[in-house]
Design an enzyme around this catalytic site. Structure first.
Site, PDB file in Angstrom:
ATOM      1  CD  GLN A 170      -7.231  -1.752  42.111  1.00 54.84           C
ATOM      2  OE1 GLN A 170      -8.277  -2.068  41.557  1.00 54.84           O
ATOM      3  NE2 GLN A 170      -6.143  -2.504  42.061  1.00 54.84           N
ATOM      4  CB  ALA A 216       4.710  -1.803  44.608  1.00 57.01           C
ATOM      5  CE1 TYR A 217       6.468   2.848  37.873  1.00 59.49           C
ATOM      6  CE2 TYR A 217       4.127   3.320  38.014  1.00 59.49           C
ATOM      7  CZ  TYR A 217       5.325   3.408  37.337  1.00 59.49           C
ATOM      8  OH  TYR A 217       5.369   4.059  36.132  1.00 59.49           O
ATOM      9  CG  ASP A 241       9.022  10.669  31.767  1.00 57.50           C
ATOM     10  OD1 ASP A 241       9.209  11.786  31.240  1.00 57.50           O
ATOM     11  OD2 ASP A 241       9.543   9.618  31.340  1.00 57.50           O
ATOM     12  CD  GLU A 282       1.812   2.347  43.581  1.00 59.87           C
ATOM     13  OE1 GLU A 282       0.754   1.907  43.081  1.00 59.87           O
ATOM     14  OE2 GLU A 282       2.732   1.614  43.976  1.00 59.87           O
ATOM     15  CG  ASP A 302       1.574  -7.931  45.538  1.00 59.58           C
ATOM     16  OD1 ASP A 302       1.273  -8.749  46.421  1.00 59.58           O
ATOM     17  OD2 ASP A 302       2.743  -7.568  45.322  1.00 59.58           O
ATOM     18  CE  LYS A 320       4.599  16.970  23.874  1.00 61.99           C
ATOM     19  NZ  LYS A 320       5.478  17.974  23.202  1.00 61.99           N
TER      20      LYS A 320
END
Length: 270
Positions: free
Chosen positions: A230, A173-174, A161, A132, A63, A142
């Site tokens: 990227q 994906a994520y 976060d 995304e 991917d 933090k």
């Protein structure tokens, strides 16, 4: 057809496969070119991502390789992924399926459009994402504070976060790893997924692309926006991220495999 081949360059077997595929495609009467990074590792001449302007781009990789190709192309050309990675949600074919597929599709392919999101900060366009955009602090442990506005109306405020602004394509994906839902890619919407939110009431949102979506960074802590893994941009304090549907969708060759069949197969084989 004019076909451009792109290979991951950290796998010698992938490069050898790409060279073999180039010969096979030429034998079928296609005009074949190599992306310059791939070409350099094969001792050939090639073209840059920005120069790609053919009928099809074949990406041999995972991917990440597909995302890089879509991200770098100046003009969106239909992409066919051949999986040489871990999961390959964006790579429909396995290496041993490619020869049969091309032999059976000598006249052309069915093309599927996948929406991308266009991201700008304080009115400055930063790029389009197929999977995304990630807003995250550069200081571990933090939290950031976010405000979400839909058509100018406050929709959510939360501490977390980070925040994922995902497409339906990126939902596997994520965003999926962060607890978001799997979204049918035929749905056009913005998927917002907080990363480790402070309050359990801060849940993912799926928002129509027909609405105006803005996200404010209500903190003075340093943060970054990462687009498809990227490109990375530093965000100023109290920055405003505007999310729109891109007018340049990504184009993929539809191999005939149903989306949810692919999802079921790939998730069961992780």
């Amino acid at each position: 057809m004019k076909i451009v081949l792109v290979s991951r360059i950290d796998e010698a077997d992938a490069l050898r496969y790409t060279a073999s595929l180039a010969r096979e495609l030429e034998g079928l009467g296609h005009e074949v070119a190599l992306e310059e990074g791939t070409a350099a590792h094969l001792g050939e001449g090639g073209i840059s991502f920005e120069e790609i302007d053919g009928d099809l781009v074949v990406v041999v990789g995972g991917d990440g390789s597909v995302l890089l190709t879509v991200h770098q192309m100046k003009k969106q050309v239909p992409v066919l992924g051949i999986n040489w990675g871990e999961v390959g949600f964006l790579a429909d074919l396995e290496p041993d399926e490619a020869g049969t597929f091309f032999a059976a599709h000598t006249e052309g392919f069915h093309i599927e459009r996948r929406m991308r999101v266009s991201l700008s900060v304080n009115g400055v366009p930063l790029g389009d994402a197929l999977n995304e955009g990630l807003v995250v602090t550069d200081r571990p442990a933090k939290m950031l504070r976010f405000g979400v506005y839909v058509d100018g109306t406050p929709a959510e405020r939360f501490r977390a976060d980070g925040l994922l602004v995902s497409t339906p394509t990126g939902s596997t994906a994520y965003a999926m790893s962060a607890g978001g839902p799997i979204v049918d890619p035929q749905i056009e919407g913005f998927l917002l997924v907080p990363l480790a939110p402070y309050m359990l009431s801060s849940r993912p949102h799926l928002i129509s692309t027909g609405r105006n979506l803005e996200i404010t960074l209500e903190t003075e802590k340093p943060a970054h926006l990462v687009i498809d893994g990227q490109s990375t941009f530093e965000l100023e304090k109290e920055a405003t991220l505007t999310v729109k549907k891109s007018d340049q969708p990504a184009l993929f060759v539809h191999t005939g495999k149903p989306f949810f069949e692919k999802v079921n197969h790939k998730l069961r084989n992780l």
